[in-house]
Scaffold this motif. Sequence first.
Motif, short mmCIF file in Angstrom:
data_model
loop_
_atom_site.label_atom_id
_atom_site.label_comp_id
_atom_site.label_asym_id
_atom_site.label_seq_id
_atom_site.Cartn_x
_atom_site.Cartn_y
_atom_site.Cartn_z
N GLY A 1 0.82 -1.21 0.00
CA GLY A 1 0.00 0.00 0.00
C GLY A 1 0.85 1.26 0.00
O GLY A 1 2.01 1.24 0.39
N GLU A 2 0.27 2.33 -0.42
CA GLU A 2 1.01 3.57 -0.59
C GLU A 2 1.01 4.40 0.68
O GLU A 2 -0.02 4.90 1.11
CB GLU A 2 0.39 4.40 -1.74
N GLU A 3 2.20 4.57 1.27
CA GLU A 3 2.31 5.43 2.43
C GLU A 3 2.25 6.89 2.03
O GLU A 3 2.04 7.76 2.85
CB GLU A 3 3.62 5.15 3.18
N ASN A 4 2.47 7.16 0.72
CA ASN A 4 2.46 8.54 0.26
C ASN A 4 1.08 9.02 -0.16
O ASN A 4 0.95 10.11 -0.72
CB ASN A 4 3.44 8.72 -0.92
N SER A 5 0.04 8.22 0.07
CA SER A 5 -1.31 8.76 -0.09
C SER A 5 -1.54 9.76 1.03
O SER A 5 -0.83 9.76 2.05
CB SER A 5 -2.34 7.63 0.02
N LEU A 6 -2.51 10.63 0.86
CA LEU A 6 -2.72 11.66 1.87
C LEU A 6 -3.03 11.05 3.23
O LEU A 6 -2.41 11.40 4.24
CB LEU A 6 -3.85 12.60 1.46
N VAL A 7 -3.97 10.12 3.26
CA VAL A 7 -4.33 9.53 4.54
C VAL A 7 -3.17 8.72 5.11
O VAL A 7 -2.95 8.70 6.34
CB VAL A 7 -5.62 8.68 4.41
#
Length: 547
Positions: free
Chosen positions: A294-300
């Motif tokens: 999963g993307e840690e760089n998504s806003l949430v």
Amino acid sequence: MNLFTIPSPSSLWTTVRPGGAFNIACSFAALWAFVKVLRMLRWRVKTTQLLGPPRTSLVYGVSHDLAISQNSAAMYERWATEYGVVYMIPSVLGQTTVVLCDPRAIAHFYTREIRTYVHTPLSLALLEAAVGKGLLWAQGETHKRQRKALTPAFSNAAIRKLTSVFYDSAYKAKGKWDTVIESSKDGDAVIEVQNWMNHISLDTVGIAGFSHDFGSLDGKPASVTEVFDTFGSNQPSAMNEFFILLASVFPIILKIPTKRRNLFKKLSVTMEQISNELLIRSRREKDANMSQGGEENSLVGLLIKSEGQDAELHMSAEEVVAQMKVLLLAGYETTSGDLTWALIELSRHPDVQTRLREELLAFGPDPTYDQLKANLPYLDAVVHETLRLRPPVPESVRVAAEDDVLPLSEPVRTASGNMTDSISIAKGTLITISIPAINRSSAIWGPDSKEFKPDRWLTEDGIGGKAKEVQGHRHLLTFVDGPRACLGKDFAITEFKTVLSVLVKNFVFEMRDGPNTPVEAARGILPRPRVVGEDGTGVPLRIRQYE
């Protein structure tokens, strides 16, 4: 009563107390007035006194005229022509505001915005009430820390991955419109487009920012949707304008429970509840998402990461929720308004609409993020011409936190009659920049500056010499500049281009009552277009499928 009776202490205090309290109050009032006079004297000595329009109201100066005007930008531009590129206007209860219309002074202002030029007490109170102590509210090192923590979520790489989300929302709206038009007898339908643009933007920001579909395009009821929509149908009253003007001097007035203040309070509470729910769900899913790449760089993802006490850019729980509220509000209010304006302008200019559609159809399949940026020049021109003429945020208003000197690109005449190429600004001076006045200035953009003319973006000489002096994205102040330049600029422009490309390829737009239908500025949370005579922020367009 015996004349020689000694009065009791309580009766003596009853006699003396009113007079003593009055004297104390008078002393405080005198001290307050003395301090105000000293500050005023210092301000007059330290600040270059400039020319400007006379006050039209003893109480409001010219502030009420600007507040009720349908085109305050034209008023600012007219005063710049008459008094110079920097001038003073009388404001509420004797205050004076310095207005900047000079590109060099504006560039200097924006580079120093989070330290030298800061939010006014009124701005801080309004922002805190609406969205909390997030990026819009923060100043100095707090602003720098919060912005740095959020920046990866708005990088080119991050927006590239979100482009499919923008397309999904656009095509969902297309499908709904197809159904409405196909069920009509005449092959077209009148559709209130602003409400649809609102819901496209809200669903998009929900999915892109928080992996949550609000379902507003499907008609799904949601508390945040209902509160947002209420703003469009409840226009500010004259009493509300009165309170806001006086609150610029006495921010405590904002505590008075007006109908609009109560609406903002309800919006803030609703957004906070939703933000907390989304955070709880995202925290639960965090480990599973990360184990699946999963993307840690998504806003949430970034917000959850910043909650950790050992995080390099730690944010408090209050700050995390505030960032979510900011994104919800910005995602709903800004792009949706400009998309509506774009559809209005294309309806008024069928030749521009046809040319844009031809470019999109000739290109073929839906363009990628990189193609949207580089391979569709006329789409880019239409989008930036809309952003030039219709910036969502009308003004930057700040107060000087320290003394400063503003350089000018051309000299101005002072109140004493001298010419100067720089302006001294004292601590406590109010500064304002009218963003549409600069974006639409004839002195900066040329004699056709008020016209919707996308071609100006396609040739070398389309952007004049004076316009090139304006610092900011593509010489516009729409996203402001400096350390407070809009962090979501690329997100907004990519969403704008994506949605517009889908809609224009598939539909033909006309003003319901003809190309000369008058449109005025109404107010949702920010200024919005409205067809004259419609309720709220209604913009009904006649739409048919493109064959």
